[in-house]
Motif scaffolding. Structure first.
Motif, PDB file in Angstrom:
ATOM      1  N   GLN A 250      -8.508  -0.781   6.249  1.00 40.54           N
ATOM      2  CA  GLN A 250      -9.974  -0.644   5.956  1.00 40.54           C
ATOM      3  C   GLN A 250     -10.328  -1.954   5.344  1.00 40.54           C
ATOM      4  OE1 GLN A 250     -11.248   2.425   2.857  1.00 40.54           O
ATOM      5  NE2 GLN A 250     -13.419   1.959   3.850  1.00 40.54           N
TER       6      GLN A 250
ATOM      7  N   ASN B  60      -6.154   9.384   1.652  1.00 41.12           N
ATOM      8  CA  ASN B  60      -5.948   8.052   2.549  1.00 41.12           C
ATOM      9  C   ASN B  60      -4.490   7.757   2.745  1.00 41.12           C
ATOM     10  OD1 ASN B  60      -8.978   7.424   1.243  1.00 41.12           O
ATOM     11  ND2 ASN B  60      -8.663   6.945   3.692  1.00 41.12           N
TER      12      ASN B  60
ATOM     13  N   GLN C  63      -5.676   2.601   4.339  1.00 42.29           N
ATOM     14  CA  GLN C  63      -6.420   1.750   3.217  1.00 42.29           C
ATOM     15  C   GLN C  63      -5.962   0.209   3.573  1.00 42.29           C
ATOM     16  OE1 GLN C  63      -4.609   2.554  -0.819  1.00 42.29           O
ATOM     17  NE2 GLN C  63      -3.788   4.553   0.304  1.00 42.29           N
TER      18      GLN C  63
ATOM     19  N   LEU D 299     -13.368   2.102   7.545  1.00 44.35           N
ATOM     20  CA  LEU D 299     -12.399   3.184   7.535  1.00 44.35           C
ATOM     21  C   LEU D 299     -12.017   3.914   8.663  1.00 44.35           C
ATOM     22  CD1 LEU D 299     -11.198   5.284   5.589  1.00 44.35           C
ATOM     23  CD2 LEU D 299     -13.177   7.006   6.009  1.00 44.35           C
TER      24      LEU D 299
ATOM     25  N   THR E  94      -2.265   7.975  -0.408  1.00 39.72           N
ATOM     26  CA  THR E  94      -2.821   8.956  -1.454  1.00 39.72           C
ATOM     27  C   THR E  94      -2.999  10.157  -0.763  1.00 39.72           C
ATOM     28  OG1 THR E  94      -5.081   8.166  -0.859  1.00 39.72           O
ATOM     29  CG2 THR E  94      -3.942   6.661  -2.558  1.00 39.72           C
TER      30      THR E  94
ATOM     31  N   TYR F 113       0.795  -1.111  -0.046  1.00 37.00           N
ATOM     32  CA  TYR F 113       0.003   0.132   0.152  1.00 37.00           C
ATOM     33  C   TYR F 113       0.868   1.374  -0.011  1.00 37.00           C
ATOM     34  CZ  TYR F 113      -4.222  -2.885   0.893  1.00 37.00           C
ATOM     35  OH  TYR F 113      -5.022  -3.633   1.020  1.00 37.00           O
TER      36      TYR F 113
END
Length: 892
Positions: free
Chosen positions: A314, A306, A311, A456, A303, A300
């Motif tokens: 989640q 997030n 991420q 989230l 961004t 991961y």
């Protein structure tokens, strides 16, 4: 063995072939070094394969296969000729053939007759050898009779033995044990199932019935691997099955459900494998630092909206949600098959649903396909009929299967919208059934905005739950204000709740208040717009929709005002009241704020914050309903506070003239910043104080605010830094500081404090310790600094919060406001006080707020001449010094 286990064995043998392992050990002469080297080689190979993306189930079975061969070789090294009366048996997770790099390796030495005693020395040597080569083996030694007796007393022992697998030794003896533990002899299927259900419920309670906390346990939390194990144990006991694949063969799982179960299991194994790998030990908790590293391992990247860790988490939370659904459904299927094999006669509810054995079920398999809005109706019926315990398994399977039918066409239908709004108007059972709807994927499909925030998380210590769980907790808190059995929790909130004309508007505001998190921009503005549209399309009037939207947009207004501004200043309260506008909005906002703070972080809610909100609420009512201007309000409040304090003192036998004589030295601010109870508590000590008795230190729970530490003494340098440093060294958290200096050079400083674990101070010995320590330090003119343990707690080391400062002016009270955001650290206030003292800055008051890993404090300051700071160069110098001081943290 089932096909699934055979396949795992085949894959494991491909990774670690038995001949190759034996060859390596033989080449090393079966010495300790050869065993250690083989285990090290195996570990490195597993880590390499993990990095290449090999499925985790292959890796855990391979690790088990490696340990099997190593233990068998060790067994033959020390007990080469033993074939009767003694068996080496893998139990527990190892018995299942599942081992992570640092999992427990549980074995049973099964024996008969005098075999244990006859081979004691060899077995002791085997045990010592196992530890020497790096295998942390947990072992027990029992006869078949012992096994039956222990299993009969303890469901955990029975479960471990249910997983038993023969490694070496007497196979006949092992079969005897298996036959002795069949359901007709010990733990019949019904009792076993009920015990495992109770065990799961108890395990859930340890985690507050949620798997969605900040640092979940991958194995034990709800939705974790232990839920899959529970299904497997019941499967083995009920069917005698060896693998979960047999559930599909027997019609208990569809192919899609089976694939989902194994995909979820593989993901959790992969997470747990990564935790063992990066920590170098057995670790099942996804701690903060681990979350970041696992997210990186899984590929991961951050961004704009997030972080990589958010991420990854989640996906984790959504995975355990899916597994929780399957766990619910399978246990319900087992319950029906085991406890109620006779289906019994149903009780009709309406043309679509009926009740059987206390559970609701659809009357035919196509109910949701024909009328998709019934996916909402089933949950409304659960609300309207609280005697119904839950949803029958086949109907739950239909819900999971047909949830996709909640299309835009259905969502915009009058029927669906009416059903959903009726849930909010019904009130009773609302939270419980919204939780069910979320768990089974219905809520996120009906409200797509909610679907976006399922699982989230926010990577901080402040928000203790995922956004969807937080929303439902806030909604739960709001509902409890209306429920008589919870009235004792926050009686004042319950009183305000009684006045609401439409409680459903509060519930809707709670439901929408954080819905727009994680999308960039201001979530309050985005959420308000979406909430307004939602309310209008669901039949609410424009006035009601406007109220819900206003609450969503301003849900932080009251908490920020109460916790960051000086609400003893009538202008602050007047401005807040102006923004609120009327009493109706104030009532709703007060309740939403209380529910939100309690639902964000339970440790954040305390009597001090409650008192702040109540004080702001009461003052605002006077402005909204009385039309009082700020100056008049302050005069009236000061007069009322003084009058009530005099009444309390008179009741205690204190001459009012004595009080008036003391109070002539104090200005109006003193009476605005303290409650009548505090004034009455302080007065006798101040009035009777002689020079040689100073400093006066009082520590007591005076009113609803909590424990107050009061200091009365002559002014001296660094008084604030000394006081706060000493309180920090005593392990106390400071919630509020009110600092007052008289014209004749005396200080009256008040600190509201709690213990470091956020519990109130109640023991007389503890209050005495605080009082004596503070008096000793402040009475010694030679003491200018307090040493506080600067070592940063482990939990705070994973967060980087750079120091930020914001200056503004308060011309009315002739002071400067300094808002500070920085990383929390031990002795923070003492450090700041030391900087103020060295720069010639006087501190008038402070609003202290620690939210997770961040400190967000407000200081009201002047120069030594009691003037606001206006020199830009002096302000920039102060900024530079504070940033340099506070960002230089001890990371060790």
């Amino acid at each position: 063995m089932g096909a699934e286990f055979d396949l795992a064995e085949e894959e494991a043998a491909t990774i670690f072939s038995a001949p190759r392992i034996r060859s390596r050990l033989a080449q090393g002469g079966y010495a300790i070094a050869a065993f250690r080297d083989t285990l090290r080689w195996g570990r490195d190979r597993l880590y390499s394969l993990f990095g290449e993306g090999m499925p985790a189930d292959s890796l855990v079975h391979a690790r088990s296969h490696l340990v099997d061969e190593v233990l068998r070789a060790a067994w033959h090294k020390f007990l080469p000729d033993v074939t009767e009366g003694l068996a080496l048996v893998a139990v527990g997770g190892y018995g299942r053939g599942e081992l992570l790099p640092h999992s427990d390796i549980d074995i049973l030495l099964l024996y008969s007759g005098d075999a244990l005693e006859a081979h004691r020395k060899a077995l002791e040597a085997l045990t010592a050898f196992s530890w020497d080569i790096g295998l942390e083996v947990g072992q027990s030694a029992r006869t078949v009779t012992d096994c039956v007796a222990e299993a009969g007393k303890d469901i955990t022992v029975m479960t471990n033995l249910l997983e038993a697998r023969l490694l070496d030794g007497d196979e006949r003896l092992f079969r005897q044990m298996q036959q002795a533990l069949t359901p007709d002899r010990v733990w019949p299927v019904r009792e076993f199932f009920e015990a495992k259900k109770a065990e799961q419920a108890a395990r859930y309670r340890k985690f507050d019935d949620t798997g969605y906390k900040l640092e979940p346990n991958v194995k034990e939390s709800p939705g974790g691997l232990r839920d899959i194990h529970t299904i497997g144990w019941v499967t083995k006991r009920h069917f005698g099955a060896q693998t979960l694949t047999e559930l599909r063969e027997r019609g208990f799982l569809t192919k899609q459900e089976c694939d989902e179960l194994f995909a979820g299991q593989d993901f959790l194994w992969r997470v747990r494998f990564a935790l063992h790998m990066i920590s170098g030990r057995r670790e099942d908790r996804l701690l903060f630092d681990s979350q970041v590293r696992v997210a990186q391992l899984f590929g991961y990247v951050d961004t704009d909206t997030n972080k990589a860790v958010e991420q990854f988490m989640q996906l984790y939370y959504r995975t355990i949600k899916s597994l929780s659904c399957l766990n619910d459904m399978l246990l319900q299927l087992f319950e029906e098959a085991i406890l109620y094999p006779d289906a019994g006669a149903p009780e009709p509810l309406n043309p679509r649903f009926q009740v059987r054995h206390g559970y609701i079920e659809a009357r035919d398999d196509d109910v949701f396909r024909k009328q998709p809005w019934a996916l909402l109706e089933v949950f409304l019926l659960l609300q309207q009929h609280p005697r119904i315990e839950g949803i029958r398994a086949q109907t739950l399977r239909m819900i999971l299967r047909d949830g996709r039918l909640l299309t835009d066409e259905v969502r915009t239908s009058v029927k669906a919208r009416a059903l959903f709004m009726e849930m909010f108007r019904e009130g009773r059972g609302l939270t419980r059934n919204l939780r069910r709807m979320n768990r089974y994927g219905v809520l996120g499909r009906y409200v797509p905005e909610f679907g976006r925030i399922v699982g989230l998380m926010q990577y901080d210590l402040f928000h203790t739950l995922t956004v969807d769980e937080h929303i439902l907790y806030v909604l739960r808190n709001a509902r409890r204000f209306a429920m008589p059995r919870f009235r004792h929790e926050l009686p004042y909130c319950s009183e305000v709740m009684d006045r609401l004309a439409k409680p459903e508007l509060l519930y809707l505001a709670a439901f929408w208040h954080d819905m727009a998190k994680g999308r960039g921009g201001d979530h309050s503005d985005i959420g308000a717009s979406e909430a307004a549209q939602f309310c209008l399309t669901h039949g609410l009037s424009h006035a009601d929709a406007d109220l819900v939207a206003w609450l969503v947009q301003n849900h932080l207004l009251m908490s920020l005002t109460a916790q960051k501004q000086d609400i003893s200043d009538a202008r602050v309260v007047t401005e807040f009241a102006r923004k609120v506008g009327d009493r109706t909005r104030l009532d709703y906002l007060f309740l939403l704020t209380c529910a939100d703070i309690r639902g964000t972080n339970p440790a954040l809610w305390n009597s001090w914050r409650e008192s702040l909100l109540k004080d702001l609420y009461r003052q605002s009512i006077r402005i909204l309903e009385g039309g009082i201007d700020p100056s008049s309000l302050e005069q009236e409040r000061a007069r009322e506070t003084r009058g009530r304090a005099l009444s309390l003192l008179t009741a205690r036998g204190v001459d009012p003239n004595v009080a008036e004589a003391v109070w002539t030295r104090f200005d109006r601010d003193y009476f605005l910043r303290h409650t009548p109870e505090e004034l009455a508590w302080q007065l006798p000590a101040i009035a009777n104080a002689t020079e040689n008795q100073l400093p006066i230190v009082l520590v007591e729970n005076v009113d609803e605010r909590g424990t107050t530490v009061f200091v009365y003494t002559r002014d001296r340098d660094h008084l604030f830094g000394l006081s706060t440093g000493l309180l920090a060294r005593l392990g106390l958290n400071i919630l509020d500081a009110r600092l007052h200096t008289t014209d004749d050079g005396f200080v009256l400083d008040s600190y509201v404090v709690i213990e470091s674990d956020n519990t109130p101070i109640t023991a007389p010995m503890r209050t005495g310790e605080i009082r004596d320590a503070l008096r000793k330090v402040l009475s010694d003119p030679e003491v200018s600094t307090i040493d506080v343990n600067r070592r940063l707690p482990q939990r705070l080391r994973h967060f980087d919060t750079p120091t930020q400062l914001y200056f503004s002016q308060d011309p009315t009270r002739k002071r400067t406001l300094l808002e500070l955001v920085t990383a929390d650290q031990p002795g923070l206030l003492s450090l700041i006080g030391r900087v103020f003292q060295k720069r010639g800055i006087l501190l008038n008051a402070a609003k202290i707020q620690t939210i997770g890993e961040r400190a967000e404090d407000v200081f009201y300051i002047t120069d030594r001449m009691h003037r606001p700071l206006t020199d830009e160069k002096a302000i920039e110098d102060l900024r530079e010094v504070l940033v340099r001081t506070l960002d230089r943290r001890d990371a060790g």
